[in-house]
Enzyme design. Structure first.
Site, PDB file in Angstrom:
ATOM      1  N   ARG A 164     -11.436   0.089 -17.435  1.00  0.00           N
ATOM      2  CA  ARG A 164     -10.389  -0.550 -18.275  1.00  0.00           C
ATOM      3  C   ARG A 164      -9.442   0.473 -18.912  1.00  0.00           C
ATOM      4  O   ARG A 164      -8.983   0.296 -20.037  1.00  0.00           O
ATOM      5  CB  ARG A 164     -11.002  -1.406 -19.391  1.00  0.00           C
ATOM      6  CG  ARG A 164     -11.869  -2.508 -18.939  1.00  0.00           C
ATOM      7  CD  ARG A 164     -11.078  -3.575 -18.171  1.00  0.00           C
ATOM      8  NE  ARG A 164     -11.999  -4.585 -17.696  1.00  0.00           N
ATOM      9  CZ  ARG A 164     -12.696  -4.468 -16.567  1.00  0.00           C
ATOM     10  NH1 ARG A 164     -12.511  -3.435 -15.752  1.00  0.00           N
ATOM     11  NH2 ARG A 164     -13.536  -5.403 -16.202  1.00  0.00           N
ATOM     12  N   SER A 244     -11.411 -10.688 -23.160  1.00  0.00           N
ATOM     13  CA  SER A 244     -12.485  -9.953 -23.845  1.00  0.00           C
ATOM     14  C   SER A 244     -11.867  -9.037 -24.886  1.00  0.00           C
ATOM     15  O   SER A 244     -11.050  -8.187 -24.540  1.00  0.00           O
ATOM     16  CB  SER A 244     -13.277  -9.109 -22.845  1.00  0.00           C
ATOM     17  OG  SER A 244     -13.856  -9.946 -21.883  1.00  0.00           O
ATOM     18  N   GLU A 350     -10.526  -3.628 -26.170  1.00  0.00           N
ATOM     19  CA  GLU A 350      -9.890  -3.488 -24.858  1.00  0.00           C
ATOM     20  C   GLU A 350      -8.379  -3.595 -25.038  1.00  0.00           C
ATOM     21  O   GLU A 350      -7.604  -2.961 -24.344  1.00  0.00           O
ATOM     22  CB  GLU A 350     -10.411  -4.618 -23.961  1.00  0.00           C
ATOM     23  CG  GLU A 350      -9.883  -4.589 -22.577  1.00  0.00           C
ATOM     24  CD  GLU A 350     -10.479  -5.699 -21.709  1.00  0.00           C
ATOM     25  OE1 GLU A 350     -11.715  -5.788 -21.601  1.00  0.00           O
ATOM     26  OE2 GLU A 350      -9.694  -6.471 -21.148  1.00  0.00           O
TER      27      GLU A 350
HETATM   28  C1  LIG Z   1      -7.708 -15.392 -20.943  1.00  0.00           C
HETATM   29  C2  LIG Z   1      -7.667 -13.923 -20.578  1.00  0.00           C
HETATM   30  C3  LIG Z   1      -8.517 -13.425 -19.599  1.00  0.00           C
HETATM   31  C4  LIG Z   1      -8.493 -12.068 -19.237  1.00  0.00           C
HETATM   32  N1  LIG Z   1      -9.348 -11.620 -18.269  1.00  0.00           N
HETATM   33  C5  LIG Z   1      -9.339 -10.318 -17.908  1.00  0.00           C
HETATM   34  C6  LIG Z   1     -10.221  -9.832 -16.894  1.00  0.00           C
HETATM   35  O1  LIG Z   1     -11.010 -10.581 -16.300  1.00  0.00           O
HETATM   36  N2  LIG Z   1     -10.179  -8.526 -16.586  1.00  0.00           N
HETATM   37  C7  LIG Z   1      -9.322  -7.664 -17.192  1.00  0.00           C
HETATM   38  O2  LIG Z   1      -9.340  -6.474 -16.855  1.00  0.00           O
HETATM   39  N3  LIG Z   1      -8.464  -8.088 -18.145  1.00  0.00           N
HETATM   40  C8  LIG Z   1      -8.456  -9.382 -18.526  1.00  0.00           C
HETATM   41  N4  LIG Z   1      -7.607  -9.830 -19.501  1.00  0.00           N
HETATM   42  C9  LIG Z   1      -6.709  -8.893 -20.178  1.00  0.00           C
HETATM   43  C10 LIG Z   1      -5.252  -8.906 -19.622  1.00  0.00           C
HETATM   44  O3  LIG Z   1      -5.007 -10.067 -18.906  1.00  0.00           O
HETATM   45  C11 LIG Z   1      -4.962  -7.720 -18.738  1.00  0.00           C
HETATM   46  O4  LIG Z   1      -5.181  -6.541 -19.428  1.00  0.00           O
HETATM   47  C12 LIG Z   1      -3.527  -7.718 -18.200  1.00  0.00           C
HETATM   48  O5  LIG Z   1      -3.472  -6.806 -17.136  1.00  0.00           O
HETATM   49  C13 LIG Z   1      -2.475  -7.358 -19.238  1.00  0.00           C
HETATM   50  O6  LIG Z   1      -1.194  -7.497 -18.656  1.00  0.00           O
HETATM   51  P1  LIG Z   1       0.086  -7.856 -19.532  1.00  0.00           P
HETATM   52  O7  LIG Z   1       1.269  -7.827 -18.665  1.00  0.00           O
HETATM   53  O8  LIG Z   1      -0.146  -9.125 -20.270  1.00  0.00           O
HETATM   54  O9  LIG Z   1       0.110  -6.629 -20.537  1.00  0.00           O
HETATM   55  P2  LIG Z   1       0.541  -6.590 -22.118  1.00  0.00           P
HETATM   56  O10 LIG Z   1      -0.471  -7.376 -22.852  1.00  0.00           O
HETATM   57  O11 LIG Z   1       1.938  -7.075 -22.193  1.00  0.00           O
HETATM   58  O12 LIG Z   1       0.427  -5.093 -22.395  1.00  0.00           O
HETATM   59  C14 LIG Z   1      -0.837  -4.477 -22.506  1.00  0.00           C
HETATM   60  C15 LIG Z   1      -0.642  -2.952 -22.682  1.00  0.00           C
HETATM   61  O13 LIG Z   1      -0.110  -2.417 -21.475  1.00  0.00           O
HETATM   62  C16 LIG Z   1       1.159  -1.801 -21.732  1.00  0.00           C
HETATM   63  N5  LIG Z   1       2.022  -2.100 -20.582  1.00  0.00           N
HETATM   64  C17 LIG Z   1       2.269  -3.312 -20.040  1.00  0.00           C
HETATM   65  N6  LIG Z   1       3.070  -3.168 -18.964  1.00  0.00           N
HETATM   66  C18 LIG Z   1       3.302  -1.838 -18.835  1.00  0.00           C
HETATM   67  C19 LIG Z   1       4.036  -1.045 -17.920  1.00  0.00           C
HETATM   68  N7  LIG Z   1       4.698  -1.586 -16.893  1.00  0.00           N
HETATM   69  N8  LIG Z   1       4.069   0.310 -18.096  1.00  0.00           N
HETATM   70  C20 LIG Z   1       3.401   0.891 -19.122  1.00  0.00           C
HETATM   71  N9  LIG Z   1       2.688   0.195 -20.032  1.00  0.00           N
HETATM   72  C21 LIG Z   1       2.636  -1.155 -19.883  1.00  0.00           C
HETATM   73  C22 LIG Z   1       1.671  -2.419 -23.012  1.00  0.00           C
HETATM   74  O14 LIG Z   1       2.561  -1.555 -23.671  1.00  0.00           O
HETATM   75  C23 LIG Z   1       0.372  -2.607 -23.778  1.00  0.00           C
HETATM   76  O15 LIG Z   1      -0.020  -1.393 -24.362  1.00  0.00           O
HETATM   77  C24 LIG Z   1      -7.594 -11.185 -19.886  1.00  0.00           C
HETATM   78  C25 LIG Z   1      -6.731 -11.688 -20.881  1.00  0.00           C
HETATM   79  C26 LIG Z   1      -6.750 -13.048 -21.220  1.00  0.00           C
HETATM   80  C27 LIG Z   1      -5.818 -13.572 -22.271  1.00  0.00           C
END
Ligand SMILES: Cc1cc2nc3c(=O)[nH]c(=O)nc-3n(C[C@H](O)[C@H](O)[C@H](O)COP(=O)(O)OP(=O)(O)OC[C@H]3O[C@@H](n4cnc5c(N)ncnc54)[C@H](O)[C@@H]3O)c2cc1C
Length: 364
Positions: A164, A244, A350
């Protein structure tokens, strides 16, 4: 491309909490991203990149500087000697990419079905689920420097992926923004993770099957995720969470023995929650954070005011409606404290906590 002022960030995150972005812009392509970064440099605005906000907790006071919402789109593929190379832009919806590959019978991503967020967010967090982790499939990552606008291709080694985590997640401030990723997928149409290695009920789901299609794996993953409230669906009453909240801690073999002793005081519970630990190749042991929490009052369904623990998923801290970010981080800190007092393990988040004047959780 227009920079807006005071844009509420809560509705742009799955937790639904937090104040406004001082300045906000959506970058739909690389040129717009370059322009936004140039403006930030000229005005010395700190930059924060937002994907779909599924892994962030925004403070009640919001985020200073410029929040750039990434909306870069595009998926393409080419056949190479090693296999099928699929390129995806950072602003693509992660699960749309997974669905696309499953429909094409390209294997690799099927276990990662239903994870909310963007492709960029998935790379940054090295998403994982049901025995698969994204870094196993990454060939290289393109990113842009927020310091000078230069573009760089990172090899998989340079991405420093771990559980992660990645080089990009550890950057503070965000000096590199992921713009696209290249993944190496297989075209044999066979699930990429063997049954034995599938986790979280998936192996049980397929026990006794002779063969399984990618579509079946995807559907099973989505079904299990739905039962835990771990998918975000349009027009549904989704739980407000970041999935999580805590990562699973990895402890020394000695510490593991201590945890077993403490947990063994309720041996029936310990048995019922199996599997809750996974030996690592370096001799350490990964422990289920949910298992540790189940020994405290912070179990499934526990609530305190407007926050609580999902009734279907112990690691899911949820905003029950109208919570403030302060209530969420206070709740998370309470959990850290009781788990530490009982097991000597400091749970770490996380999700990214952004805009807080002082880091609001316990630190190692
Ligand atoms: C219901 C639910 C279930 C989930 N299940 C899982 C799972 O099974 N496994 C898992 O690993 N995660 C899970 N997650 C967590 C999440 O979905 C992931 O971490 C996802 O990849 C985040 O993507 P995002 O675009 O929403 O990022 P954001 O929430 O918008 O950003 C997260 C972080 O990444 C940075 N970021 C985003 N895009 C970029 C970029 N292009 N360049 C540099 N930095 C960037 C942001 O600045 C921030 O620090 C879950 C979340 C939810 C709500």
């Amino acid at each position: 491309m227009k920079v807006q002022r005071n844009v509420a960030l809560g509705p742009l995150t799955t937790f639904g909490v937090g104040g406004p972005a001082e300045r906000f812009v959506t970058a739909k392509d690389l040129d717009e991203l370059k322009q936004a970064l140039q403006q930030a440099r000229t005005n010395t605005w700190p930059v924060f990149v937002l994907g779909h906000g599924s892994n962030v907790v925004v403070s009640d006071s919001g985020v200073r500087g410029l929040v750039i919402r990434l909306a870069l789109r595009g998926i393409s593929h080419q056949r190479t000697k090693q296999g099928l190379e699929v390129s995806a832009a950072a602003g693509e919806n992660w699960d749309d990419l997974v669905l696309h590959t499953v429909q094409k019978q390209w294997s690799g991503l099927e276990n990662l079905s239903g994870i909310p967020g963007t492709v960029g967010g998935a790379v940054v967090q090295n998403v994982g689920a049901y025995g698969q982790e994204l870094h196993h499939l990454v060939q290289s990552v393109d990113a842009i420097s927020s310091a000078d606008g230069s573009l760089k291709t990172f090899s998989v080694e340079e991405c420093k992926f771990s559980y992660r985590n990645s080089f990009f997640k550890s950057l503070e401030p965000q000096t590199y923004i992921v713009t696209s990723v290249r993944l190496l997928l297989d075209t044999n149409g066979q699930p990429s993770v063997s049954y034995q290695d599938m986790r979280g009920g998936l192996a049980r789901h397929f026990a006794g099957h002779d063969s399984v299609t990618l579509q079946e794996v995807r559907e099973a993953v989505l079904e299990i995720r739905r039962s835990k409230g771990m998918v975000i669906e349009p027009n549904a009453n989704n739980l407000k969470s970041v999935g999580s909240f805590f990562v699973n801690p990895v402890v020394s073999a000695q510490h593991f023995e201590k945890i077993k002793r403490v947990a063994g005081r309720d041996s029936a519970k310990m048995e019922a929650l199996m599997p809750w630990f996974w030996p690592q190749s370096d001799g350490r042991v990964k422990i289920s954070a949910a298992f540790l929490m189940e020994y405290t009052p912070y179990r499934r369904g526990f609530t305190k005011g407007r926050v609580g623990i999902s009734p279907r998923h112990t690691l899911g801290i949820v905003n029950l409606g109208g919570a403030r970010a302060a209530e969420i981080v206070d709740f998370a800190r309470e959990i850290q404290t009781v788990v530490f007092d009982l097991f000597g393990v400091l749970l770490e988040p996380e999700a990214k906590l952004v805009g807080f004047e002082k880091y609001p959780l316990l630190e190692p």
